[in-house]
Scaffold this motif. Structure first.
Motif, PDB file in Angstrom:
ATOM      1  N   ASP A   2      51.606  32.101  11.613  1.00 36.62           N
ATOM      2  CA  ASP A   2      50.227  31.714  11.356  1.00 36.62           C
ATOM      3  C   ASP A   2      49.685  30.786  12.439  1.00 36.62           C
ATOM      4  OD1 ASP A   2      47.941  31.949   9.516  1.00 36.62           O
ATOM      5  OD2 ASP A   2      48.188  29.766   9.423  1.00 36.62           O
ATOM      6  N   ALA A   3      50.551  29.987  13.056  1.00 34.93           N
ATOM      7  CA  ALA A   3      50.078  29.082  14.118  1.00 34.93           C
ATOM      8  C   ALA A   3      49.482  29.889  15.267  1.00 34.93           C
ATOM      9  CB  ALA A   3      51.219  28.197  14.610  1.00 34.93           C
ATOM     10  N   PHE A   4      50.145  30.987  15.662  1.00 30.87           N
ATOM     11  CA  PHE A   4      49.621  31.822  16.737  1.00 30.87           C
ATOM     12  C   PHE A   4      48.340  32.520  16.294  1.00 30.87           C
ATOM     13  CE2 PHE A   4      49.103  35.902  18.839  1.00 30.87           C
ATOM     14  CZ  PHE A   4      49.010  35.499  20.159  1.00 30.87           C
ATOM     15  N   SER A   6      46.179  31.700  14.046  1.00 30.03           N
ATOM     16  CA  SER A   6      45.094  30.718  13.945  1.00 30.03           C
ATOM     17  C   SER A   6      44.620  30.266  15.327  1.00 30.03           C
ATOM     18  CB  SER A   6      45.538  29.516  13.121  1.00 30.03           C
ATOM     19  OG  SER A   6      45.765  29.907  11.780  1.00 30.03           O
ATOM     20  N   ALA A   7      45.546  30.156  16.272  1.00 29.65           N
ATOM     21  CA  ALA A   7      45.166  29.783  17.635  1.00 29.65           C
ATOM     22  C   ALA A   7      44.302  30.873  18.266  1.00 29.65           C
ATOM     23  CB  ALA A   7      46.417  29.533  18.481  1.00 29.65           C
ATOM     24  N   HIS A  10      40.881  30.646  16.871  1.00 27.88           N
ATOM     25  CA  HIS A  10      40.157  29.527  17.478  1.00 27.88           C
ATOM     26  C   HIS A  10      39.701  29.874  18.898  1.00 27.88           C
ATOM     27  CE1 HIS A  10      39.055  25.344  18.112  1.00 27.88           C
ATOM     28  NE2 HIS A  10      39.759  25.351  19.234  1.00 27.88           N
ATOM     29  N   ARG A  56      44.556  35.705   4.998  1.00 27.30           N
ATOM     30  CA  ARG A  56      44.092  34.782   6.047  1.00 27.30           C
ATOM     31  C   ARG A  56      42.863  34.003   5.598  1.00 27.30           C
ATOM     32  NH1 ARG A  56      44.332  35.186  11.312  1.00 27.30           N
ATOM     33  NH2 ARG A  56      44.734  32.975  11.070  1.00 27.30           N
ATOM     34  N   TYR A 110      43.071  27.816  25.497  1.00 27.79           N
ATOM     35  CA  TYR A 110      44.211  26.914  25.487  1.00 27.79           C
ATOM     36  C   TYR A 110      44.741  26.767  26.907  1.00 27.79           C
ATOM     37  CZ  TYR A 110      44.523  26.944  20.415  1.00 27.79           C
ATOM     38  OH  TYR A 110      44.262  26.765  19.086  1.00 27.79           O
ATOM     39  N   GLU A 114      50.007  24.645  26.599  1.00 29.74           N
ATOM     40  CA  GLU A 114      49.884  24.643  25.138  1.00 29.74           C
ATOM     41  C   GLU A 114      50.030  26.055  24.566  1.00 29.74           C
ATOM     42  OE1 GLU A 114      46.396  22.614  23.682  1.00 29.74           O
ATOM     43  OE2 GLU A 114      46.610  21.054  25.218  1.00 29.74           O
ATOM     44  N   LEU A 118      53.235  28.584  21.706  1.00 24.37           N
ATOM     45  CA  LEU A 118      52.690  29.425  20.626  1.00 24.37           C
ATOM     46  C   LEU A 118      53.081  30.886  20.823  1.00 24.37           C
ATOM     47  CD1 LEU A 118      49.135  27.818  20.442  1.00 24.37           C
ATOM     48  CD2 LEU A 118      50.858  27.764  18.616  1.00 24.37           C
TER      49      LEU A 118
END
Length: 188
Positions: A2-4, A6-7, A10, A56, A110, A114, A118
């Motif tokens: 989910d971190a990827f 969500s990135a 964004h 999501r 990003y 950073e 990810l």
């Protein structure tokens, strides 16, 4: 994972979805186009897309309280969904592109330092230690209805997912009888 996802949401202003399915036959470079087309035309595809949309928290393709299919299917009637092969390095480069280079209407790219953790974590979580053993392909994003934002089409028949721009992407990842589809719809 989910971190990827969500990135990417964004960075690209996307509603990023990841689908995972199993197949009755091993998916190979020789049959993956047929497997993909059969999957896209199946009820399972629509169920997985709508479930991913709900999971999501987007609720663009499914109602928050109602799991019944909508009146119109998600699938565009005249699609090709053609594939272009990628190797593992190309897959990783595509993930980095999503975070660092893809159109970002709010300039939320990003920095590479950073983005890299990810990308690596997503690759490891999705593919395990066998990343290069998987096969990859980019798919033309022409199989779900578009909002018409970039084409200037009249008001689309909902539900819609793609916007018709360069940030609409689909990546097909497969090994043996398992495959994943990563979808983005980077929006204005």
């Amino acid at each position: 994972m989910d971190a990827f996802l969500s990135a990417v949401d964004h960075a690209m202003n996307s509603n990023t979805l990841l689908l995972t399915a199993a197949c009755d036959v091993p998916v190979t470079a020789g049959n993956r186009q047929d497997v993909l087309h059969a999957f896209l035309r199946s009820a399972l595809f629509e169920q997985l897309v709508r479930a991913a949309d709900r999971c999501r928290g987007w609720y663009n393709l499914a109602d928050e309280y109602d799991d019944r299919p909508r009146q119109r299917p998600l699938l565009h009637a005249d699609f090709r969904a053609t594939m272009s092969p990628l190797d593992h390095a190309g897959f990783l480069a595509r993930l980095r592109w999503m975070l660092c280079e893809a159109f970002s209407p709010y300039r939320h790219h990003y920095p590479a330092k950073e983005a890299e953790p990810l990308v690596r974590a997503f690759d490891r979580e999705l593919l395990g230690a066998h990343g290069p053993a998987w096969s990859f392909a980019a798919i033309s994003p022409d199989f779900l209805r578009s909002t018409g934002y970039y084409s200037g089409e009249e008001e689309p028949l909902k539900p819609v997912y793609f916007d018709g721009g360069d940030s609409d992407t689909v990546t097909f990842i497969h090994r043996d009888r398992t495959f994943h589809m990563l979808l983005t719809n980077g929006s204005p």
